[in-house]
Design an enzyme around this catalytic site. Structure first.
Site, PDB file in Angstrom:
ATOM      1  N   CYS A  20      53.137  98.843  65.062  1.00  0.00           N
ATOM      2  CA  CYS A  20      52.278  99.498  64.079  1.00  0.00           C
ATOM      3  C   CYS A  20      50.842  99.404  64.586  1.00  0.00           C
ATOM      4  O   CYS A  20      50.612  99.317  65.795  1.00  0.00           O
ATOM      5  CB  CYS A  20      52.458  98.919  62.681  1.00  0.00           C
ATOM      6  SG  CYS A  20      51.804  97.261  62.422  1.00  0.00           S
ATOM      7  N   ARG A  26      53.247  96.202  58.571  1.00  0.00           N
ATOM      8  CA  ARG A  26      54.527  96.899  58.679  1.00  0.00           C
ATOM      9  C   ARG A  26      55.405  96.370  59.802  1.00  0.00           C
ATOM     10  O   ARG A  26      56.587  96.048  59.593  1.00  0.00           O
ATOM     11  CB  ARG A  26      54.272  98.403  58.885  1.00  0.00           C
ATOM     12  CG  ARG A  26      53.667  99.099  57.694  1.00  0.00           C
ATOM     13  CD  ARG A  26      53.180 100.501  58.036  1.00  0.00           C
ATOM     14  NE  ARG A  26      51.990 100.452  58.885  1.00  0.00           N
ATOM     15  CZ  ARG A  26      51.386 101.520  59.398  1.00  0.00           C
ATOM     16  NH1 ARG A  26      51.882 102.721  59.177  1.00  0.00           N
ATOM     17  NH2 ARG A  26      50.295 101.393  60.140  1.00  0.00           N
ATOM     18  N   ASP A 132      81.032 108.441  69.179  1.00  0.00           N
ATOM     19  CA  ASP A 132      79.910 108.915  69.992  1.00  0.00           C
ATOM     20  C   ASP A 132      79.403 107.795  70.896  1.00  0.00           C
ATOM     21  O   ASP A 132      79.132 107.999  72.086  1.00  0.00           O
ATOM     22  CB  ASP A 132      78.744 109.385  69.107  1.00  0.00           C
ATOM     23  CG  ASP A 132      79.086 110.604  68.286  1.00  0.00           C
ATOM     24  OD1 ASP A 132      79.897 111.424  68.758  1.00  0.00           O
ATOM     25  OD2 ASP A 132      78.548 110.742  67.174  1.00  0.00           O
TER      26      ASP A 132
END
Length: 206
Positions: A20, A26, A132
């Site tokens: 961040c 954050r 996948d």
């Protein structure tokens, strides 16, 4: 097989770097969340700031939230400045917004292939299946973890564009009121959970 990762390494851990601005709100919270949720996997999680308040602890309102989630030792966090060396050692880079992602790629263009905004990664992760991942990986935990990133990266450009691109950003709460901190957490928490769930599901019982 894993063409996304052109570097060779003898490391036994998968390195996630969360980025961040100041590295006190954050990114350290996401770091703690991911470290907690991926604790059984060979994953190393760290965080840094593009304009870090170097040496500062986690911001008090965020630490309060971390304590509410009973995250391990949030008070031990010390902000650090993002470096090219950190980028080179990372297998996945999660930025808190598109601006951070742009700054990261400008620092080291080759990491664009495995650098995502956190909410972007989570949105793509919802479309990835274990099949996948298996197609793009070997059988070790490290192979499978890298296979997750390969599979997510393959989906870039395949999903409908968001009406509001800022929906891929986590709002910066620094210096704002408690409601904004809660809004920021409300954006990053589901994204961190979705990302961790994909890694845990991929590795399974190996």
């Amino acid at each position: 097989m894993l063409s996304l990762f052109d570097k060779t390494t003898d490391r036994s851990t998968f390195n996630i770097l969360v980025v961040c601005t100041g590295n006190i709100c954050r990114s350290p919270l996401v770091e703690s969340l991911l470290r907690n949720e991926l604790s059984r996997l060979p994953v190393q999680v760290s965080s840094a700031g593009t304009h870090a308040l170097v040496g500062q602890p986690m911001h008090a309102p965020v630490q309060k939230i971390a304590d509410e989630f009973e995250l391990p030792d949030p008070g031990l966090h010390v902000a650090q400045q993002l470096t090219i060396g950190m980028l080179k050692e990372s297998d996945l880079i999660l930025a808190m917004d598109r601006g951070h992602r742009r700054e990261i790629v400008e620092m080291l263009p080759r990491v664009s292939r495995y650098t995502f905004a956190l909410r972007e990664f989570a949105r793509l992760a919802d479309q990835v299946s274990n099949e996948d991942i298996a197609i793009r990986s070997g059988h070790s935990s490290l192979d499978l973890l890298r296979g997750v990133v390969e599979s997510v990266a393959q989906l870039r450009g395949t999903l409908p564009l968001l009406d509001d691109p800022s929906q891929e950003d986590v709002i910066d709460p620094y210096g704002k009121d408690q409601a904004t901190y809660r809004l920021s957490v409300g954006q990053l928490l589901p994204a961190a959970d979705a990302s961790a769930r994909l890694f845990n599901d991929a590795v399974g019982e190996i």
